[in-house]
Design a protein around this motif. Structure first.
Motif, PDB file in Angstrom:
ATOM      1  N   UNK A  49      48.719  37.881  52.031  1.00 54.49           N
ATOM      2  CA  UNK A  49      48.848  38.040  50.816  1.00 54.49           C
ATOM      3  C   UNK A  49      47.851  38.944  49.604  1.00 54.49           C
ATOM      4  N   UNK A  50      48.537  40.559  49.125  1.00 51.22           N
ATOM      5  CA  UNK A  50      47.706  41.121  48.659  1.00 51.22           C
ATOM      6  C   UNK A  50      48.091  40.920  46.991  1.00 51.22           C
ATOM      7  N   UNK A  51      46.766  40.861  46.625  1.00 49.60           N
ATOM      8  CA  UNK A  51      46.076  40.044  44.848  1.00 49.60           C
ATOM      9  C   UNK A  51      45.589  41.018  43.630  1.00 49.60           C
ATOM     10  N   UNK A  52      46.426  42.122  42.873  1.00 47.84           N
ATOM     11  CA  UNK A  52      45.775  42.639  41.764  1.00 47.84           C
ATOM     12  C   UNK A  52      44.336  42.549  41.623  1.00 47.84           C
ATOM     13  N   UNK A  53      43.815  43.455  41.846  1.00 47.90           N
ATOM     14  CA  UNK A  53      42.304  43.283  41.073  1.00 47.90           C
ATOM     15  C   UNK A  53      41.881  44.062  39.753  1.00 47.90           C
ATOM     16  N   UNK A  54      41.053  43.365  38.959  1.00 50.84           N
ATOM     17  CA  UNK A  54      41.137  44.122  37.892  1.00 50.84           C
ATOM     18  C   UNK A  54      40.136  44.150  37.706  1.00 50.84           C
TER      19      UNK A  54
ATOM     20  N   UNK B 243      44.152  38.773  50.303  1.00 52.03           N
ATOM     21  CA  UNK B 243      43.823  37.669  50.627  1.00 52.03           C
ATOM     22  C   UNK B 243      44.286  35.851  51.411  1.00 52.03           C
ATOM     23  N   UNK B 244      43.851  35.887  52.475  1.00 59.83           N
ATOM     24  CA  UNK B 244      44.256  34.920  53.385  1.00 59.83           C
ATOM     25  C   UNK B 244      45.570  33.403  52.520  1.00 59.83           C
ATOM     26  N   UNK B 245      46.878  33.552  53.518  1.00 60.22           N
ATOM     27  CA  UNK B 245      47.944  32.374  52.641  1.00 60.22           C
ATOM     28  C   UNK B 245      46.963  31.433  52.617  1.00 60.22           C
ATOM     29  N   UNK B 246      46.535  31.146  53.379  1.00 59.28           N
ATOM     30  CA  UNK B 246      45.472  29.447  54.169  1.00 59.28           C
ATOM     31  C   UNK B 246      44.277  28.864  52.784  1.00 59.28           C
ATOM     32  N   UNK B 247      44.655  30.269  52.384  1.00 60.96           N
ATOM     33  CA  UNK B 247      44.171  29.818  51.081  1.00 60.96           C
ATOM     34  C   UNK B 247      44.470  30.384  49.638  1.00 60.96           C
TER      35      UNK B 247
ATOM     36  N   UNK C 272      40.934  24.630  48.580  1.00 66.41           N
ATOM     37  CA  UNK C 272      42.253  25.775  48.698  1.00 66.41           C
ATOM     38  C   UNK C 272      43.395  25.725  48.362  1.00 66.41           C
ATOM     39  N   UNK C 273      43.959  24.415  48.161  1.00 66.14           N
ATOM     40  CA  UNK C 273      45.221  23.911  47.505  1.00 66.14           C
ATOM     41  C   UNK C 273      45.188  24.128  45.870  1.00 66.14           C
ATOM     42  N   UNK C 274      43.863  23.511  45.074  1.00 71.38           N
ATOM     43  CA  UNK C 274      43.657  24.578  44.298  1.00 71.38           C
ATOM     44  C   UNK C 274      44.012  25.350  43.521  1.00 71.38           C
ATOM     45  N   UNK C 275      42.981  26.607  44.594  1.00 73.19           N
ATOM     46  CA  UNK C 275      43.237  28.044  44.490  1.00 73.19           C
ATOM     47  C   UNK C 275      43.856  28.067  44.677  1.00 73.19           C
TER      48      UNK C 275
ATOM     49  N   UNK D 147      33.584  36.811  45.740  1.00 70.80           N
ATOM     50  CA  UNK D 147      33.274  35.647  45.721  1.00 70.80           C
ATOM     51  C   UNK D 147      34.394  35.049  46.152  1.00 70.80           C
ATOM     52  N   UNK D 148      35.750  35.531  46.693  1.00 66.72           N
ATOM     53  CA  UNK D 148      36.657  35.453  47.517  1.00 66.72           C
ATOM     54  C   UNK D 148      37.019  35.400  48.470  1.00 66.72           C
ATOM     55  N   UNK D 149      35.729  36.005  48.831  1.00 68.73           N
ATOM     56  CA  UNK D 149      35.995  36.426  50.001  1.00 68.73           C
ATOM     57  C   UNK D 149      34.857  35.233  51.073  1.00 68.73           C
ATOM     58  N   UNK D 150      34.040  35.098  50.256  1.00 70.29           N
ATOM     59  CA  UNK D 150      32.647  34.328  50.836  1.00 70.29           C
ATOM     60  C   UNK D 150      33.518  32.904  50.827  1.00 70.29           C
ATOM     61  N   UNK D 151      34.447  32.347  49.709  1.00 71.54           N
ATOM     62  CA  UNK D 151      35.316  31.476  49.691  1.00 71.54           C
ATOM     63  C   UNK D 151      36.259  30.746  50.731  1.00 71.54           C
ATOM     64  N   UNK D 152      36.753  32.218  51.285  1.00 74.62           N
ATOM     65  CA  UNK D 152      37.949  32.052  52.207  1.00 74.62           C
ATOM     66  C   UNK D 152      37.100  32.271  53.483  1.00 74.62           C
ATOM     67  N   UNK D 153      35.651  33.063  53.940  1.00 74.54           N
ATOM     68  CA  UNK D 153      34.866  32.362  54.846  1.00 74.54           C
ATOM     69  C   UNK D 153      34.671  31.158  55.087  1.00 74.54           C
TER      70      UNK D 153
END
Length: 211
Positions: free
Chosen positions: A1-6, A18-22, A111-114, A198-204
């Motif tokens: 899933x693509x998420x807009x970056x501020x 970002x992975x759909x698993x997150x 992961x469900x919270x995010x 951070x989003x990549x770190x959490x996903x990994x």
């Protein structure tokens, strides 16, 4: 899933994958409540303490004969039924059994919270900040521009160092490192602002960490 970056410095728009698993999981609210209760329970200091029957100092002499009085049977004055006796089922200080949750449950709940924040349009991602921002007004203007209030900011170590001084005095804003991401804070604040690193770190971490 693509998420807009501020983007903090300009109006340029970009996206991060970002992975759909997150961010695309189905949410189990009962599971989230269970983990939040566990976190709150573990964060409390167990200060309240009452004396149990065996901790009350006093005579253990039987107060009157077992039979023949017409009254109920009693042993010593230490029984919880008497004033000055022990307390039955009262708080025991720090001698409590701490409920444990395995790593897999905590990972799923995080992961469900995010994912829930993303579903509610309360999840935002911003570019890593490479230069130090010292003035509170500058970062506050960024939040106002994007209509963000009651914000949990999750950042990598470099971004944390560069925005700490500008964030610490803003009301209803909390800044944490991505390795300290927790469910309680995610739900305490309405909006969640996460740096791209951070989003990549959490996903990994969630995908590769052993159960």
């Amino acid at each position: 899933m693509n998420i807009k970056v501020l983007n903090f410095d300009s109006n340029k728009s970009s996206t991060v994958k970002v992975s759909d698993s997150l961010v695309g999981l189905k949410v189990n609210n009962r599971l989230l409540k269970y983990v939040i209760d566990w976190q709150i329970n573990n964060s409390k200091q167990r200060l309240a303490k009452t004396k149990q029957r065996n901790e009350v100092i006093g005579s253990t002499r039987k107060i009157y004969a077992q039979k023949g009085t017409g009254g109920a049977r009693h042993a010593s004055r230490k029984a919880p039924i008497f004033v000055g006796g022990g307390v039955a089922h009262g708080p025991k200080g720090d001698v409590y059994k701490i409920k444990k949750i395995n790593k897999k449950i905590k990972k799923i709940a995080l992961a469900q919270s995010i994912s829930k924040k993303n579903t509610n349009n309360e999840l935002y991602i911003f570019d890593d900040i490479k230069k130090e921002i010292k003035k509170t007004k500058i970062f506050n203007n960024f939040l106002v521009k994007n209509n963000l209030n009651s914000v949990l900011i999750i950042s990598d170590k470099e971004t944390h160092k560069n925005i700490y001084k500008s964030v610490r005095n803003i009301k209803n804003v909390k800044l944490i490192n991505d390795d300290g991401t927790n469910i309680y804070d995610l739900f305490k604040y309405k909006n969640v602002l996460i740096s791209t690193s951070s989003i990549k770190n959490i996903q990994n971490r969630l995908e590769n960490e052993k159960n």
